[in-house]
Design a protein around this motif. Structure first.
Motif, PDB file in Angstrom:
ATOM      1  N   UNK A 138       0.794  -1.227   0.000  1.00 55.07           N
ATOM      2  CA  UNK A 138       0.000   0.000   0.000  1.00 55.07           C
ATOM      3  C   UNK A 138       0.819   1.266   0.000  1.00 55.07           C
ATOM      4  N   UNK A 139       2.136   1.148   0.204  1.00 53.85           N
ATOM      5  CA  UNK A 139       2.977   2.341   0.231  1.00 53.85           C
ATOM      6  C   UNK A 139       3.956   2.339  -0.936  1.00 53.85           C
ATOM      7  N   UNK A 140       4.131   3.509  -1.531  1.00 55.30           N
ATOM      8  CA  UNK A 140       5.168   3.653  -2.552  1.00 55.30           C
ATOM      9  C   UNK A 140       6.455   4.011  -1.804  1.00 55.30           C
ATOM     10  N   UNK A 141       7.484   3.173  -1.921  1.00 50.92           N
ATOM     11  CA  UNK A 141       8.698   3.456  -1.148  1.00 50.92           C
ATOM     12  C   UNK A 141       9.324   4.791  -1.552  1.00 50.92           C
ATOM     13  N   UNK A 142       9.679   5.613  -0.573  1.00 53.30           N
ATOM     14  CA  UNK A 142      10.412   6.839  -0.889  1.00 53.30           C
ATOM     15  C   UNK A 142      11.916   6.577  -0.708  1.00 53.30           C
ATOM     16  N   UNK A 143      12.731   7.581  -0.991  1.00 51.22           N
ATOM     17  CA  UNK A 143      14.185   7.361  -0.978  1.00 51.22           C
ATOM     18  C   UNK A 143      14.681   6.974   0.413  1.00 51.22           C
ATOM     19  N   UNK A 144      14.168   7.646   1.435  1.00 55.01           N
ATOM     20  CA  UNK A 144      14.606   7.333   2.802  1.00 55.01           C
ATOM     21  C   UNK A 144      14.327   5.874   3.159  1.00 55.01           C
ATOM     22  N   UNK A 145      13.157   5.408   2.751  1.00 53.56           N
ATOM     23  CA  UNK A 145      12.777   4.023   3.022  1.00 53.56           C
ATOM     24  C   UNK A 145      13.719   3.055   2.309  1.00 53.56           C
ATOM     25  N   UNK A 146      14.019   3.363   1.051  1.00 53.73           N
ATOM     26  CA  UNK A 146      14.923   2.486   0.288  1.00 53.73           C
ATOM     27  C   UNK A 146      16.327   2.498   0.895  1.00 53.73           C
ATOM     28  N   UNK A 147      16.781   3.681   1.331  1.00 53.39           N
ATOM     29  CA  UNK A 147      18.092   3.751   1.991  1.00 53.39           C
ATOM     30  C   UNK A 147      18.088   2.842   3.222  1.00 53.39           C
ATOM     31  N   UNK A 148      17.037   2.938   4.022  1.00 55.57           N
ATOM     32  CA  UNK A 148      16.948   2.117   5.240  1.00 55.57           C
ATOM     33  C   UNK A 148      16.953   0.627   4.896  1.00 55.57           C
ATOM     34  N   UNK A 184      13.594  17.078   4.253  1.00 52.27           N
ATOM     35  CA  UNK A 184      14.006  15.675   4.183  1.00 52.27           C
ATOM     36  C   UNK A 184      12.802  14.755   4.174  1.00 52.27           C
ATOM     37  N   UNK A 185      12.866  13.781   3.310  1.00 53.41           N
ATOM     38  CA  UNK A 185      11.953  12.645   3.390  1.00 53.41           C
ATOM     39  C   UNK A 185      10.481  12.991   3.463  1.00 53.41           C
ATOM     40  N   UNK A 186       9.944  13.437   2.350  1.00 60.44           N
ATOM     41  CA  UNK A 186       8.495  13.580   2.293  1.00 60.44           C
ATOM     42  C   UNK A 186       7.881  12.235   2.647  1.00 60.44           C
ATOM     43  N   UNK A 187       6.725  12.257   3.272  1.00 60.84           N
ATOM     44  CA  UNK A 187       6.172  10.979   3.728  1.00 60.84           C
ATOM     45  C   UNK A 187       5.778  10.149   2.505  1.00 60.84           C
ATOM     46  N   UNK A 188       5.843   8.851   2.684  1.00 62.05           N
ATOM     47  CA  UNK A 188       5.580   7.960   1.566  1.00 62.05           C
ATOM     48  C   UNK A 188       4.127   8.085   1.104  1.00 62.05           C
ATOM     49  N   UNK A 189       3.976   8.046  -0.212  1.00 62.86           N
ATOM     50  CA  UNK A 189       2.631   8.165  -0.761  1.00 62.86           C
ATOM     51  C   UNK A 189       1.925   6.821  -0.677  1.00 62.86           C
ATOM     52  N   UNK A 190       0.628   6.898  -0.465  1.00 60.75           N
ATOM     53  CA  UNK A 190      -0.160   5.690  -0.463  1.00 60.75           C
ATOM     54  C   UNK A 190      -0.613   5.378  -1.884  1.00 60.75           C
TER      55      UNK A 190
END
Ligand SMILES: [Fe+2]
Length: 185
Positions: A111-121, A174-180
């Motif tokens: 349900x979430x589109x991964x953002x860059x911060x998430x992918x880095x993590x 930094x890190x806009x929240x991930x889009x649904x």
């Protein structure tokens, strides 16, 4: 029983020829477990990176579209190397979505589109897993071949994480929240 023909319902026992490569079967089993877990990590991160590529929008669209695509392809190649090494160790490479989700240490986020911060993590979690796995392979299992593969995979993740991190460094926000993918009311 009594059925000598193979109609697919009674598959004949497969004969597995175990490799005689100076690693005993217990060691190879442990190494296969590590490789299959790594494979599961790669599979989940591959899908998340592809989702990021498909759904990228806004500032930096074109660069990110290309960056995610190139990382998706690298991750795909990594999986191939890992699965092939599982076979070299006499094991069976996992290859179903069910098994990938069961064994992965990378968090699935439906349900979430991964953002860059998430992918880095996620890359960083993979790197931490690989660092420990590589250490085990050389210190405990004395399997230098797998050690070298895991280190090369770790270095690719370190490079991918660096590129993603650098893209958002020095940005005012930094890190806009991930889009649904779908908004629920
Ligand atoms: Fe594409």
């Amino acid at each position: 029983m009594g059925n000598n023909g193979n109609d697919g319902h009674n598959p004949e026992l497969q004969v597995l020829i175990q490799p005689n490569i100076g690693l005993d079967s217990d060691v190879r089993r442990s190494v296969v477990e590590i490789l299959n877990t790594t494979l599961a990590n790669e599979a989940v991160l591959t899908v998340k990176t592809r989702s990021a590529h498909w759904n990228v929008s806004g500032a930096g669209f074109f660069e990110l579209y290309i960056l995610f695509d190139s990382q998706y392809k690298q991750l795909n190649d990594i999986s191939d190397e890992l699965a092939e090494r599982v076979r070299m160790m006499g094991g069976v490479a996992i290859g179903s979505l069910h098994e990938f989700l069961k064994y992965t240490r990378v968090e699935e986020q439906p349900g979430l589109i991964p953002d860059i911060l998430r992918l880095v993590a996620d890359h960083e979690a993979s790197i931490r897993f690989l660092r420990e796995a590589a250490r085990k392979c050389t210190e405990e299992y004395e399997d230098e071949g797998t050690f070298e593969l895991l280190v090369s995979v770790m270095r690719l993740h370190e490079k991918m994480a660096w590129m993603l991190r650098s893209y958002i460094e020095n940005e005012p926000v930094h890190g806009e929240s991930q889009k649904r993918i779908m908004t629920d009311d």
